[in-house]
Structures are given as structure tokens and as C-alpha cells.
Motif scaffolding. Structure first.
Motif, PDB file in Angstrom:
ATOM      1  N   LYS A  66       0.814  -1.213   0.000  1.00 45.14           N
ATOM      2  CA  LYS A  66       0.000   0.000   0.000  1.00 45.14           C
ATOM      3  C   LYS A  66       0.848   1.263   0.000  1.00 45.14           C
ATOM      4  N   GLY A  67       2.062   1.176   0.511  1.00 47.69           N
ATOM      5  CA  GLY A  67       2.940   2.339   0.525  1.00 47.69           C
ATOM      6  C   GLY A  67       3.407   2.737  -0.863  1.00 47.69           C
ATOM      7  N   GLN A  68       3.316   1.828  -1.829  1.00 50.21           N
ATOM      8  CA  GLN A  68       3.714   2.114  -3.194  1.00 50.21           C
ATOM      9  C   GLN A  68       2.563   2.677  -4.031  1.00 50.21           C
ATOM     10  N   LEU A  69       1.356   2.684  -3.477  1.00 47.14           N
ATOM     11  CA  LEU A  69       0.181   3.127  -4.211  1.00 47.14           C
ATOM     12  C   LEU A  69      -0.171   4.569  -3.870  1.00 47.14           C
ATOM     13  N   ILE A  70      -0.854   5.232  -4.771  1.00 44.47           N
ATOM     14  CA  ILE A  70      -1.312   6.592  -4.535  1.00 44.47           C
ATOM     15  C   ILE A  70      -2.541   6.525  -3.635  1.00 44.47           C
ATOM     16  N   LEU A  71      -2.501   7.237  -2.525  1.00 42.29           N
ATOM     17  CA  LEU A  71      -3.542   7.206  -1.492  1.00 42.29           C
ATOM     18  C   LEU A  71      -3.742   5.802  -0.920  1.00 42.29           C
ATOM     19  N   GLY A  72      -2.768   4.928  -1.095  1.00 39.59           N
ATOM     20  CA  GLY A  72      -2.847   3.570  -0.581  1.00 39.59           C
ATOM     21  C   GLY A  72      -3.804   2.678  -1.345  1.00 39.59           C
ATOM     22  N   ILE A  73      -4.378   3.159  -2.461  1.00 39.16           N
ATOM     23  CA  ILE A  73      -5.384   2.397  -3.197  1.00 39.16           C
ATOM     24  C   ILE A  73      -5.074   2.297  -4.687  1.00 39.16           C
ATOM     25  N   PHE A  74      -4.628   3.398  -5.305  1.00 36.72           N
ATOM     26  CA  PHE A  74      -4.568   3.485  -6.759  1.00 36.72           C
ATOM     27  C   PHE A  74      -3.155   3.409  -7.307  1.00 36.72           C
ATOM     28  N   ARG A  75      -3.005   2.718  -8.442  1.00 29.30           N
ATOM     29  CA  ARG A  75      -1.796   2.795  -9.241  1.00 29.30           C
ATOM     30  C   ARG A  75      -1.949   4.001 -10.165  1.00 29.30           C
ATOM     31  N   PRO A  76      -0.860   4.498 -10.751  1.00 26.36           N
ATOM     32  CA  PRO A  76      -1.000   5.632 -11.679  1.00 26.36           C
ATOM     33  C   PRO A  76      -1.946   5.325 -12.846  1.00 26.36           C
ATOM     34  N   PHE A  77      -1.893   4.109 -13.395  1.00 26.71           N
ATOM     35  CA  PHE A  77      -2.801   3.752 -14.492  1.00 26.71           C
ATOM     36  C   PHE A  77      -4.253   3.804 -14.049  1.00 26.71           C
ATOM     37  N   ASP A  78      -4.549   3.385 -12.815  1.00 29.55           N
ATOM     38  CA  ASP A  78      -5.917   3.420 -12.309  1.00 29.55           C
ATOM     39  C   ASP A  78      -6.450   4.854 -12.273  1.00 29.55           C
ATOM     40  N   LEU A  79      -5.634   5.768 -11.797  1.00 30.87           N
ATOM     41  CA  LEU A  79      -6.068   7.166 -11.745  1.00 30.87           C
ATOM     42  C   LEU A  79      -6.248   7.747 -13.140  1.00 30.87           C
ATOM     43  N   ILE A  80      -5.346   7.409 -14.070  1.00 32.47           N
ATOM     44  CA  ILE A  80      -5.483   7.897 -15.443  1.00 32.47           C
ATOM     45  C   ILE A  80      -6.771   7.366 -16.066  1.00 32.47           C
ATOM     46  N   LEU A  81      -7.062   6.096 -15.860  1.00 36.08           N
ATOM     47  CA  LEU A  81      -8.278   5.496 -16.395  1.00 36.08           C
ATOM     48  C   LEU A  81      -9.524   6.158 -15.811  1.00 36.08           C
ATOM     49  N   PHE A  82      -9.557   6.321 -14.503  1.00 36.45           N
ATOM     50  CA  PHE A  82     -10.717   6.917 -13.849  1.00 36.45           C
ATOM     51  C   PHE A  82     -10.900   8.380 -14.259  1.00 36.45           C
ATOM     52  N   VAL A  87     -11.101  -4.509  -4.572  1.00 33.78           N
ATOM     53  CA  VAL A  87     -11.754  -5.729  -4.106  1.00 33.78           C
ATOM     54  C   VAL A  87     -10.747  -6.554  -3.315  1.00 33.78           C
ATOM     55  N   PRO A  88     -11.208  -7.388  -2.384  1.00 33.40           N
ATOM     56  CA  PRO A  88     -10.283  -8.227  -1.612  1.00 33.40           C
ATOM     57  C   PRO A  88      -9.582  -9.271  -2.480  1.00 33.40           C
ATOM     58  N   TYR A  89      -8.343  -9.584  -2.141  1.00 31.69           N
ATOM     59  CA  TYR A  89      -7.505 -10.595  -2.767  1.00 31.69           C
ATOM     60  C   TYR A  89      -7.017 -10.217  -4.165  1.00 31.69           C
ATOM     61  N   TYR A  90      -7.508  -9.144  -4.710  1.00 32.67           N
ATOM     62  CA  TYR A  90      -7.032  -8.604  -5.979  1.00 32.67           C
ATOM     63  C   TYR A  90      -6.856  -7.113  -5.767  1.00 32.67           C
ATOM     64  N   HIS A  91      -6.264  -6.441  -6.742  1.00 29.71           N
ATOM     65  CA  HIS A  91      -6.107  -4.998  -6.602  1.00 29.71           C
ATOM     66  C   HIS A  91      -7.424  -4.291  -6.897  1.00 29.71           C
ATOM     67  N   ASN A  92      -8.018  -4.599  -8.036  1.00 29.13           N
ATOM     68  CA  ASN A  92      -9.307  -4.009  -8.408  1.00 29.13           C
ATOM     69  C   ASN A  92      -9.983  -4.894  -9.452  1.00 29.13           C
ATOM     70  N   ILE A  93     -11.148  -4.477  -9.925  1.00 26.18           N
ATOM     71  CA  ILE A  93     -11.916  -5.262 -10.888  1.00 26.18           C
ATOM     72  C   ILE A  93     -11.140  -5.419 -12.194  1.00 26.18           C
ATOM     73  N   LEU A  94     -10.441  -4.382 -12.619  1.00 31.03           N
ATOM     74  CA  LEU A  94      -9.646  -4.460 -13.838  1.00 31.03           C
ATOM     75  C   LEU A  94      -8.588  -5.560 -13.724  1.00 31.03           C
ATOM     76  N   ASN A  95      -7.990  -5.698 -12.561  1.00 34.88           N
ATOM     77  CA  ASN A  95      -7.002  -6.747 -12.326  1.00 34.88           C
ATOM     78  C   ASN A  95      -7.647  -8.127 -12.448  1.00 34.88           C
ATOM     79  N   ILE A  96      -8.847  -8.296 -11.943  1.00 37.47           N
ATOM     80  CA  ILE A  96      -9.556  -9.579 -12.055  1.00 37.47           C
ATOM     81  C   ILE A  96      -9.827  -9.908 -13.513  1.00 37.47           C
ATOM     82  N   ILE A  97     -10.267  -8.919 -14.286  1.00 35.23           N
ATOM     83  CA  ILE A  97     -10.564  -9.149 -15.700  1.00 35.23           C
ATOM     84  C   ILE A  97      -9.299  -9.527 -16.462  1.00 35.23           C
ATOM     85  N   VAL A  98      -8.181  -8.860 -16.192  1.00 33.00           N
ATOM     86  CA  VAL A  98      -6.920  -9.177 -16.863  1.00 33.00           C
ATOM     87  C   VAL A  98      -6.444 -10.583 -16.483  1.00 33.00           C
ATOM     88  N   GLU A  99      -6.527 -10.929 -15.199  1.00 33.09           N
ATOM     89  CA  GLU A  99      -6.119 -12.276 -14.763  1.00 33.09           C
ATOM     90  C   GLU A  99      -7.009 -13.348 -15.372  1.00 33.09           C
TER      91      GLU A  99
END
Length: 104
Positions: A11-27, A66-78
Motif C-alpha cells: 500500500k505504501g507504493q500506491l497513490i492514497l494507498g489504493i490506486f496505481r498511476p494507471f488506475d487514476l489515469i483510467l478513472f 476488491v479483496p484478494y485482488y487490486h481491483n476489478i480491472l485486475n480480475i478481468i486481466v487475470e
């Protein structure tokens, strides 16, 4: 000599402890498209309003944590990687002789 690793070290590597840079760009791109559509399209009916607001809602849904994954996009990619990769698993265990018969 026991080491304790905190559970939230990633979480220390994420923006606000939640988002990756790509997540913020997408949103933010989804929100920007929605704002542009709101400015230039007339809101004549409920269906048009839902269509205009859908980019922000879809992008928000994809970056929702979401729990056990980073977010829904991560689940779809996996899931895509799992379904499109070769599904051949080879046994390599410690309790079997790697599928080879022993010579006596």
C-alpha cells in the motif's frame, strides 16, 4: 531471528494507498469524457442521461478495490490471461519420481 513483515507493505507504493498511476489515469479519463458529454449533449431523457454518465461509472467500477485482488480491472486481466494461456500442468512433486519409473 523471526521477521515480521507488515501486511500493508504494498500500500505504501500506491497513490492514497489504493490506486496505481494507471488506475487514476483510467478513472480521470472516464470522468473527463463524462464531463465533456454533459457539456455538449442535451439531457432529453433518462436513457440519454444514463449513456452520458456511463463512462464515469464504468471506469469507477473498473478501479474499485476488491479483496484478494487490486481491483476489478485486475480480475478481468487475470481471467483473460487464464482463459487464453496454455492449460497444461506437469506434475513435479516430491512424493513421486517425476513420472519416471525406477530401474531395478
Amino acid at each position: 531471528m523471526n521477521y515480521l513483515i507488515p501486511a500493508n507493505t504494498k500500500k505504501g507504493q500506491l497513490i492514497l494507498g489504493i490506486f496505481r498511476p494507471f488506475d487514476l489515469i483510467l478513472f480521470l479519463s472516464g470522468v473527463l469524457v463524462t464531463i465533456i458529454l454533459l457539456a455538449f449533449m442535451p439531457l432529453t431523457s433518462t436513457a440519454v442521461t444514463i449513456l452520458i454518465l456511463s463512462p464515469a461509472f464504468i471506469c469507477g467500477f473498473l478501479v474499485m478495490p476488491v479483496p484478494y485482488y487490486h481491483n476489478i480491472l485486475n480480475i478481468i486481466v487475470e481471467l483473460y490471461d487464464f482463459l487464453t494461456s496454455v492449460q497444461t500442468y506437469y506434475w513435479k512433486g516430491w512424493c513421486f519420481k517425476d513420472g519416471k519409473e525406477s530401474k531395478k
